[in-house]
Design an enzyme around this catalytic site. Structure first.
Site, PDB file in Angstrom:
ATOM      1  N   ASP A 369      54.926  53.142 -12.478  1.00  0.00           N
ATOM      2  CA  ASP A 369      55.441  54.191 -13.438  1.00  0.00           C
ATOM      3  C   ASP A 369      56.389  55.015 -12.540  1.00  0.00           C
ATOM      4  OD1 ASP A 369      55.605  55.735 -15.543  1.00  0.00           O
ATOM      5  OD2 ASP A 369      54.269  57.246 -14.491  1.00  0.00           O
ATOM      6  N   ASP A 560      50.012  57.473 -13.155  1.00  0.00           N
ATOM      7  CA  ASP A 560      49.274  58.838 -12.869  1.00  0.00           C
ATOM      8  C   ASP A 560      49.156  59.464 -14.220  1.00  0.00           C
ATOM      9  OD1 ASP A 560      51.758  61.333 -12.898  1.00  0.00           O
ATOM     10  OD2 ASP A 560      52.185  59.601 -13.387  1.00  0.00           O
ATOM     11  N   ASP A 564      49.218  55.467 -18.811  1.00  0.00           N
ATOM     12  CA  ASP A 564      49.133  54.201 -17.750  1.00  0.00           C
ATOM     13  C   ASP A 564      47.704  53.726 -17.689  1.00  0.00           C
ATOM     14  OD1 ASP A 564      51.773  54.763 -17.002  1.00  0.00           O
ATOM     15  OD2 ASP A 564      51.440  56.555 -15.662  1.00  0.00           O
TER      16      ASP A 564
END
Length: 666
Positions: A369, A560, A564
């Site tokens: 990410d 995080d 996700d």
């Protein structure tokens, strides 16, 4: 010692219980941290390592062996059979009582293929053919090996627990203007606690003092002090370094990040690697085969050798039994994985099971990410552009609706605008997943998010804003485009080096983000990431990860945010940034990086490879030496002395090799 002393599962409970009985009755061995039950139904919890004096039966037997060897080989004094029996039988019982007891109890349940029965048969056989000193020596050195093995296991488990189990027993809480010393579990959310200099923080919360400096090494592995400012998050396990500080509690004791980490560590011991599972299955097949081969070593020569002497071939069969004991394998391998988990903890990385150490050795693609993983996730508003709308009111509306979100971008908007003025009514705020927020502010319908949000509600906007390089928050009021705010994030200091290190390991790097493509491309270009995809909804990220897996990639996903969590669960190894990460992602992840540093991804891979290397070194060492001595024993070259020294020696070497993992520097 069996694997079950370290990792309990339904298949190994009986072995664990039997072993526990041996440890308890001799006070010479150490229990695992979890309570378990002996065969006789008595429960025994964790015990502190016993001192040398508690091992007096074993040490006495060792002394007898040493003295008799000195008399026999140093002074050439030989005793008759009766005297030898009077001396050696008590020594044998002192050293082997627990082994014999366990072998007998297991034999009553028709369980003959275990190390206790193997050693009992070998040593009683030695007495039967008159090799008294060797019979005692085999039992003594086997028991000493068990002692060292159990101590190593106990120390490994205790060292991992000590890395994290740093929760204080009491905390100072302010109630009605007075300070009360109470247990952390008795403190309610929003109460204020005080932490003295040098004291550990007991609960997660928000700093009320202007600033304070903390040692965060126990949580993150970083020795550098971390200075927090008023309003910033303080976590249980940190140590206050310089001044009396006040913290407002934001999570119950059982919900603190440290408490969850401790639960994860306990759960980690239950998850075995494929290598451990293979060795467990191998030992169950290996031991009966060895018994059969030992019988054949004794019996087969009778049919082929003219001057067959039963006593000589029985001796060879006993040597075969002693050297075949699988202790070195079944102890050193899980101990090696324990060492890997301990080394990772020292570096601020939590593996939730030894199986994930193996998984990281196979990773050839790392998917990440952007926000909070490669960038700091600390945003600041750069500019405000209105479209026929009062700029101050635009900022107020943006702040009002974003105040209902915990997203870092939302927090940046609120921080820029300041507190929402009193009298502003905020109603019906809803999150539109992957798009933004909608709600009613002072009776006006407000949308705040990315351009996909405006497209979803068919609201026309100036498409020139699509070229903005920074992240933007677009606003619409009562169905009309009202303007936007640009927000910039900062790339983490070690992100570029982390990507370069992954490339050196021939690992493909991919970035997936919900941010717009221009922002994603800019970050990817700066960091040297192989592939970057923007404008992704949570389900789009899942699709991308699924596509990579279909290509045969062994991938780790690092994220995080709450969005996700699905891809973290889908990846071969899900990695969460534990400092700023959401609880959902941390709980879903297989590996947690406590200090949010991307460079720790490479560290986790290196630890996995190092652990696997040492485990296979131990397998090769144990199997190689045993095979050589088995052949020598069957050929009549190796004696019981050599067999027991080889068995115990290999076990201790393998254990020392496994233990050294925790002392290594990466």
């Amino acid at each position: 010692m069996k694997v079950s002393n370290i990792h309990k599962d339904c298949c190994a409970n009986e072995e664990t219980n039997a072993k526990a009985a041996m440890q308890h009755s001799n006070a010479a061995h150490h229990h695992t941290a979890d309570a378990h039950s002996d065969d006789d139904g008595h429960d025994h919890g964790a015990e502190e390592p016993a001192g040398w004096l508690s091992h007096w039966p074993l040490l006495t037997a060792l002394g007898v062996v040493v003295v008799m060897m000195v008399l026999e080989y140093g002074f050439h004094i030989n005793f008759n059979t009766l005297v030898q029996l009077i001396i050696f039988v008590p020594a044998y019982l002192l050293a082997g009582y627990n082994v014999l007891n366990l072998a007998f109890r297991k034999a009553l349940r028709l369980d003959f293929f275990n190390e206790f029965f193997l050693m009992s048969v070998a040593t009683i056989g030695a007495f039967a053919i008159g090799s008294y000193s060797e019979g005692v020596a085999v039992m003594v050195f086997y028991s000493i090996g068990e002692w060292f093995q159990d101590t190593a296991v106990s120390n490994a488990k205790r060292s991992i627990k000590a890395l994290l189990d740093i929760r204080p027993d009491a905390v100072d809480v302010i109630r009605e203007g007075k300070i009360h010393r109470v247990a952390p579990a008795g403190v309610a959310i929003d109460e204020v606690i005080q932490i003295k200099p040098g004291e550990k923080v007991a609960l997660d919360g928000e700093l009320l003092s202007d600033k304070a400096t903390f040692n965060t090494a126990a949580l993150t592995g970083e020795s550098r002090p971390d200075t927090k400012k008023k309003g910033e998050q303080v976590l249980a396990g940190m140590i206050n370094l310089n001044q009396l500080s006040s913290v407002q509690v934001k999570a119950a004791f059982k919900d603190s990040k440290l408490s969850k980490i401790l639960e994860m560590v306990q759960d980690a011991t239950a998850r075995k690697s494929q290598t451990q599972l293979f060795i467990s299955r191998f030992a169950k097949i290996y031991t009966p085969i060895v018994f059969l081969l030992a019988v054949l070593v004794v019996a087969l020569p009778y049919f082929f050798i003219a001057d067959y002497v039963f006593k000589d071939w029985l001796y060879r069969g006993l040597v075969f039994l002693v050297i075949s004991c699988p202790c070195a394998l079944v102890v050193s391998i899980p101990l090696g994985y324990f060492g890997g988990i301990g080394l990772a903890s020292k570096n601020g990385i939590l593996f939730k099971g030894s199986n994930f150490l193996d998984v990281m050795t196979k990773v050839n693609a790392v998917v990440m990410d952007k926000t909070g993983t490669l960038t700091r996730g600390v945003f600041e508003v750069q500019k405000v552009v209105s479209n026929g709308f009062d700029e101050k009111e635009l900022v107020m509306l943006a702040s009002a609706i974003e105040s209902k979100s915990t997203h870092p971008i939302a927090q940046a908007v609120v921080s820029y605008a300041g507190d929402v003025p009193s009298g502003v009514t905020i109603e019906n705020v809803e999150e539109v997943a992957g798009h933004g927020l909608k709600g009613t502010i002072n009776g006006k319908a407000v949308l705040a998010g990315n351009t996909k949000l405006l497209k979803k509600f068919s609201i026309a906007y100036d498409h020139k804003i699509d070229a903005e390089a920074d992240t933007i928050v677009v606003l619409a009021v009562d169905g009309k485009y009202a303007g936007y705010l640009t927000i910039a994030d900062e790339i983490k200091a070690d992100a570029k080096q982390a990507i370069a290190d992954m490339h050196r390991l021939n690992i493909e790097t991919v970035m997936l983000s919900g941010d717009k493509q221009s922002v994603v491309d800019k970050v990817a270009r700066l960091l040297g990431i192989d592939k970057a995809f923007g404008n992704l909804l949570p389900e789009d990220k899942v699709a991308k990860v699924t596509a990579l897996k279909k290509q045969g990639k062994h991938l780790a996903f690092v994220g995080d945010g709450v969005n996700d969590a699905p891809v973290v669960a889908l990846a071969d190894a899900g990695i969460a940034m534990g400092g700023l990460g959401s609880d959902a992602t941390i709980e879903t992840a297989d590996i947690v990086i406590q200090n949010d540093q991307p460079s720790k991804i490479v560290t986790a891979i290196k630890i996995g490879k190092l652990t696997r290397s040492i485990v296979w070194q131990n397998i090769a060492l144990a199997m190689g030496v045993k095979l050589i001595v088995l052949i020598l024993g069957a050929g009549g070259v190796a004696t019981l002395w050599e067999a027991v020294i080889a068995d115990v020696g290999v076990a201790l070497l393998a254990i020392l090799n496994a233990v050294r993992i925790q002392q290594m520097k990466l």
